[in-house]
Scaffold this motif. Structure first.
Motif, short mmCIF file in Angstrom:
data_model
loop_
_atom_site.label_atom_id
_atom_site.label_comp_id
_atom_site.label_asym_id
_atom_site.label_seq_id
_atom_site.Cartn_x
_atom_site.Cartn_y
_atom_site.Cartn_z
N ASP A 385 0.80 -1.22 0.15
CA ASP A 385 0.11 0.12 0.18
C ASP A 385 0.90 1.38 0.01
OD1 ASP A 385 -2.18 -1.80 0.21
OD2 ASP A 385 -2.25 -1.60 2.36
N ALA A 386 2.19 1.14 -0.32
CA ALA A 386 2.90 2.12 -0.22
C ALA A 386 2.50 3.25 -1.51
CB ALA A 386 4.34 1.87 -0.50
N PRO A 387 2.88 4.53 -1.25
CA PRO A 387 2.78 5.25 -2.49
C PRO A 387 3.45 4.78 -3.95
CG PRO A 387 3.29 6.65 -0.43
CD PRO A 387 3.68 5.17 -0.20
N GLU A 388 2.82 5.17 -4.92
CA GLU A 388 3.29 4.75 -6.32
C GLU A 388 4.90 5.28 -6.53
OE1 GLU A 388 2.25 2.58 -8.64
OE2 GLU A 388 0.53 2.22 -7.28
N ASP A 389 4.85 6.50 -6.01
CA ASP A 389 6.28 7.14 -6.46
C ASP A 389 7.49 6.37 -5.67
OD1 ASP A 389 5.09 7.79 -3.94
OD2 ASP A 389 6.08 10.00 -4.16
N VAL A 390 7.07 6.04 -4.51
CA VAL A 390 8.08 5.14 -3.88
C VAL A 390 8.37 3.54 -4.38
CG1 VAL A 390 8.33 3.96 -1.41
CG2 VAL A 390 7.40 6.07 -1.53
N LYS A 391 7.16 3.18 -4.93
CA LYS A 391 7.49 2.08 -5.78
C LYS A 391 8.25 2.20 -7.00
CE LYS A 391 3.05 -0.39 -4.16
NZ LYS A 391 1.91 -1.04 -4.49
N LYS A 392 7.98 3.33 -7.56
CA LYS A 392 8.85 3.62 -8.64
C LYS A 392 10.31 3.56 -8.65
CE LYS A 392 5.19 5.84 -11.42
NZ LYS A 392 4.75 7.03 -12.17
N ILE A 393 10.60 4.38 -7.30
CA ILE A 393 11.76 4.68 -6.90
C ILE A 393 12.52 3.26 -6.84
CG2 ILE A 393 13.38 5.49 -5.23
CD1 ILE A 393 11.41 7.80 -4.83
N LEU A 394 11.81 2.47 -6.01
CA LEU A 394 12.72 1.04 -5.72
C LEU A 394 12.74 0.22 -6.99
CD1 LEU A 394 10.58 0.03 -2.67
CD2 LEU A 394 12.93 0.64 -2.40
N LEU A 395 11.85 0.46 -8.04
CA LEU A 395 11.98 -0.48 -9.10
C LEU A 395 13.22 0.11 -10.04
CD1 LEU A 395 8.34 -0.83 -10.25
CD2 LEU A 395 9.79 -2.71 -9.41
N ARG A 396 13.38 1.48 -9.82
CA ARG A 396 14.37 2.20 -10.64
C ARG A 396 15.69 1.81 -10.08
NH1 ARG A 396 15.00 6.39 -13.98
NH2 ARG A 396 16.99 6.29 -14.87
N ILE A 397 15.93 1.77 -8.51
CA ILE A 397 16.88 0.99 -8.01
C ILE A 397 17.27 -0.28 -8.24
CG2 ILE A 397 17.94 0.49 -5.81
CD1 ILE A 397 16.30 2.97 -4.23
N GLU A 398 16.17 -1.14 -8.44
CA GLU A 398 16.50 -2.50 -8.82
C GLU A 398 16.90 -2.73 -10.36
OE1 GLU A 398 14.01 -6.71 -9.24
OE2 GLU A 398 12.82 -4.89 -9.29
N GLU A 399 16.53 -1.74 -11.06
CA GLU A 399 16.98 -1.58 -12.63
C GLU A 399 18.32 -1.23 -12.71
OE1 GLU A 399 15.66 0.57 -16.72
OE2 GLU A 399 14.39 0.70 -15.28
N GLU A 400 18.53 -0.03 -11.88
CA GLU A 400 20.10 0.11 -12.15
C GLU A 400 21.18 -0.69 -11.58
OE1 GLU A 400 21.09 2.86 -13.76
OE2 GLU A 400 19.26 3.14 -14.28
N ALA A 401 20.46 -1.31 -10.43
CA ALA A 401 21.48 -2.55 -9.86
C ALA A 401 21.73 -3.44 -10.96
CB ALA A 401 20.77 -2.87 -8.50
N ASP A 402 20.64 -3.91 -11.40
CA ASP A 402 20.85 -4.84 -12.52
C ASP A 402 22.17 -4.51 -13.53
OD1 ASP A 402 19.27 -6.50 -11.16
OD2 ASP A 402 17.35 -5.96 -12.44
N ARG A 403 21.91 -3.03 -13.95
CA ARG A 403 22.69 -2.70 -15.02
C ARG A 403 24.23 -2.71 -14.24
NH1 ARG A 403 22.40 2.36 -16.82
NH2 ARG A 403 23.35 1.85 -18.82
N LEU A 404 24.30 -2.31 -13.14
CA LEU A 404 25.38 -2.17 -12.77
C LEU A 404 26.00 -3.32 -12.49
CD1 LEU A 404 25.21 0.59 -9.87
CD2 LEU A 404 26.75 0.67 -11.99
N THR A 405 25.26 -4.40 -12.09
CA THR A 405 25.82 -5.87 -11.88
C THR A 405 26.41 -6.24 -13.11
OG1 THR A 405 24.07 -5.98 -10.14
CG2 THR A 405 25.04 -8.15 -11.13
#
Length: 584
Positions: A385-405
């Motif tokens: 139930d977290a706000p959508e902008d928080v979810k987008k931030i987490l998804l972006r962190i996951e995406e950048e972590a994958d790119r860096l990996t």
């Protein structure tokens, strides 16, 4: 033979030939004129004697008596033979011979019976026949003849006169020719002497004579040439000094080979590196002063291809970068070799690779932790139930972590390949099957890019000895690049060909192509050309591909023109050669 003698002989021969021709022409002309004069004398004599015989016929009717009476009472030239004959040709009188009444006149003389004078000649005698008229008709023929020998004395005198004239003219001609040749040759000899002295470096030498003719103009030309040569020589000396200073100050070794591929020049750096003096090496073969097979092969390849080639040579204590530069034949050299000590550069590159490997290795753990925390947060029911902008931030962190990996993994892989520590397992691999599996795995991506594949393979291709996982990575990278830069609706063409020694993979797309200025840097790490767009990689894909191919003993090259597509050609040795043999 000197020019003076040649000139004199030429004049002598010219005068002699001219006089000889004139003598032949004049002799023929005078001979014809003398013959014509003798003919006229015979005509005059025949006419006179015929008229006298006719007068004697008034006192006697007998032709013989009249002829004998006439020639007994008249004088005529003894060189002329006179014969009188009847109309039937029988001779009744002959001033030259007697006692032969049976002789007859020749048919040519009897033509005068018709009433007209006749003239004719044999090989050695001239004849004139004149008719003798009686009271009513022609009753006989008077023939006068004279041998050509009467002209001999006149011709002999003529020959003596002409010969004397020829000798006198030839002598005068020789004297004149000698004088003229001396006047011409002496200045030429002086010009020759001055020209030789100028050629030997005596730039101040000048011709002493002053003339307004062609020789004077030639002398002025030689003076101008001497001044120009002196200026050019001084300029060349200055350029030579500058060139020697440049060669001495070069940090790279330089070897120049002549058109016979022998050593022509060494600069001081090359002398120190090869431990040989330029004077001692000049004229020797390259192999005798640098007996390395790699060097000989690179020079041979560069001359055969007429292209600039480079190669790194690993020596026991240092590493050299060698360049072979073919040269134009007009320079008198076939090739120029430039080599540079890159030992320190390679040491720094090795340190950089180690640093990148260590940093990448150290980054793997924190990136894994970040990835784990993000996944944990996303999976936690409390964040549903977290706000959508928080979810987008987490998804972006996951995406950048994958790119860096992914970047870290590529850096680690490139570092391992560079150091030779990559865990590759070599076994026979069918490239045809590997390409088919790769195309099948990329089918979904091809649909997303709206690109199709067209694959052709030669039958009975030899397998290659390699690591299937690494070779598949090569295919994935090349095909992914081809799809990214292809135009929607186009096809990526793959072709496998080869023989018992090698297998060639050709990947061609019809996309935007690579700019010409980007091609030399296409295999450099982190290089991204002008057409790089967001999300299309870090510039490590092609360097990894190149390292994998070269680790397998193969070669890779790219041909491309802007807006005309790109062709990547990978050549791998067929199974049967050891890896070290492939790399050589």
């Amino acid at each position: 033979m000197s020019i003076k003698i040649k000139w004199t002989l030429a004049f002598f021969l010219l005068i002699t030939l001219t006089l000889a021709v004139e003598w032949v022409i004049l002799r023929q002309w005078i001979t014809r004129d003398l013959e014509r004069e003798l003919q006229l004398r015979l005509v005059s004599e025949a006419k006179l004697l015929a008229s006298l015989v006719e007068q004697s016929l008034n006192s006697t009717d007998n032709l013989r008596d009249a002829a004998q009476y006439t020639f007994a009472t008249q004088r005529f030239e003894t060189s002329i033979r006179v014969r009188v004959g009847r109309v039937d040709g029988r001779i009744v009188f002959d001033s030259g011979e007697t006692g032969k009444p049976e002789e007859t006149l020749p048919p040519e003389s009897l033509e005068a019976v018709s009433g007209t004078q006749t003239s004719w000649q044999s090989q050695d005698t001239l004849y004139v026949a004149y008719p003798i008229r009686g009271a009513e008709e022609v009753i006989g023929v008077l023939e006068c003849s004279s041998p050509r020998t009467v002209l001999s004395s006149t011709l002999t005198l003529l020959n003596h006169a002409l010969l004397g004239t020829m000798l006198l003219a030839a002598g005068v001609g020789v004297v004149l020719a000698f004088a003229i040749s001396a006047a011409l040759v002496n200045p030429i000899r002086e010009l020759e002497t001055v020209a030789v002295q100028i050629a030997n470096g005596s730039w101040q030498k000048r011709v002493r004579f002053k003339r307004s003719d062609e020789l004077g103009q030639l002398a002025e030309t030689i003076h101008d040439m001497a001044r120009n040569l002196e200026q050019q020589f001084r300029q060349i000396e200055g350029e030579k000094t500058t060139l020697q200073a440049l060669l001495a100050s070069m940090i790279d070794g330089l070897i120049v080979l002549d058109d016979k591929q022998s050593v022509k020049l060494l600069n001081p750096q090359a002398e120190r590196a090869l431990r040989v003096k330029s004077e001692a090496a000049r004229g020797k073969t390259l192999e005798s002063i640098w007996p390395l097979r790699e060097v000989q092969e690179l020079v041979a390849d560069g001359l055969r291809q007429s292209a600039i080639l480079s190669h790194e040579i690993a020596l026991p204590y240092n590493v050299l970068k060698l360049y072979v530069i073919p040269m134009s034949p007009v320079t008198g050299a076939s090739a120029m070799l430039i080599f540079r000590d890159i030992t320190e550069l390679r040491r720094l590159e090795e340190l950089r690779n180690q640093f990148l490997g260590q940093v990448s290795h150290e980054l793997r753990t924190p990136l894994t932790i970040v990835k784990g925390y993000v996944v944990t947060l996303l999976d936690d029911p409390r964040f549903k139930d977290a706000p959508e902008d928080v979810k987008k931030i987490l998804l972006r962190i996951e995406e950048e972590a994958d790119r860096l990996t992914k970047l870290v993994e590529e850096l680690l892989e490139l570092s391992r390949l560079k150091s030779g520590k990559s865990a590759l397992t070599f076994a026979p691999v069918s490239l045809k099957s590997l390409v088919e599996d790769t195309l099948e795995s990329l089918a979904t991506h091809a649909q997303r890019y709206q690109v199709g594949f067209e694959f052709q393979a030669k039958a009975d291709l030899s397998p290659v000895l390699g690591d299937a996982r690494a070779l598949k990575r090569v295919l994935l990278n090349l095909l992914d690049n081809a799809m990214k830069y292809s135009k929607p609706g186009s096809k990526v063409e793959l072709e496998l060909a080869g023989d018992k020694e090698s297998v060639v993979l050709r990947v061609e797309d019809h996309g935007s192509g690579i700019p010409k200025e980007d091609l030399p840097h296409i295999f450099e790490r982190f290089f991204q050309g002008k057409k790089k767009s967001e999300g299309k990689g870090w510039g490590l894909g092609l360097p990894i591909v190149k390292e994998i191919v070269e680790t397998h003993g193969g070669r890779i090259r790219i041909e491309s023109s802007e807006n005309q597509g790109t062709v990547v050609i990978v050549t791998l040795p067929a199974e049967g050669l050891e890896i070290e043999e492939r790399k050589s």
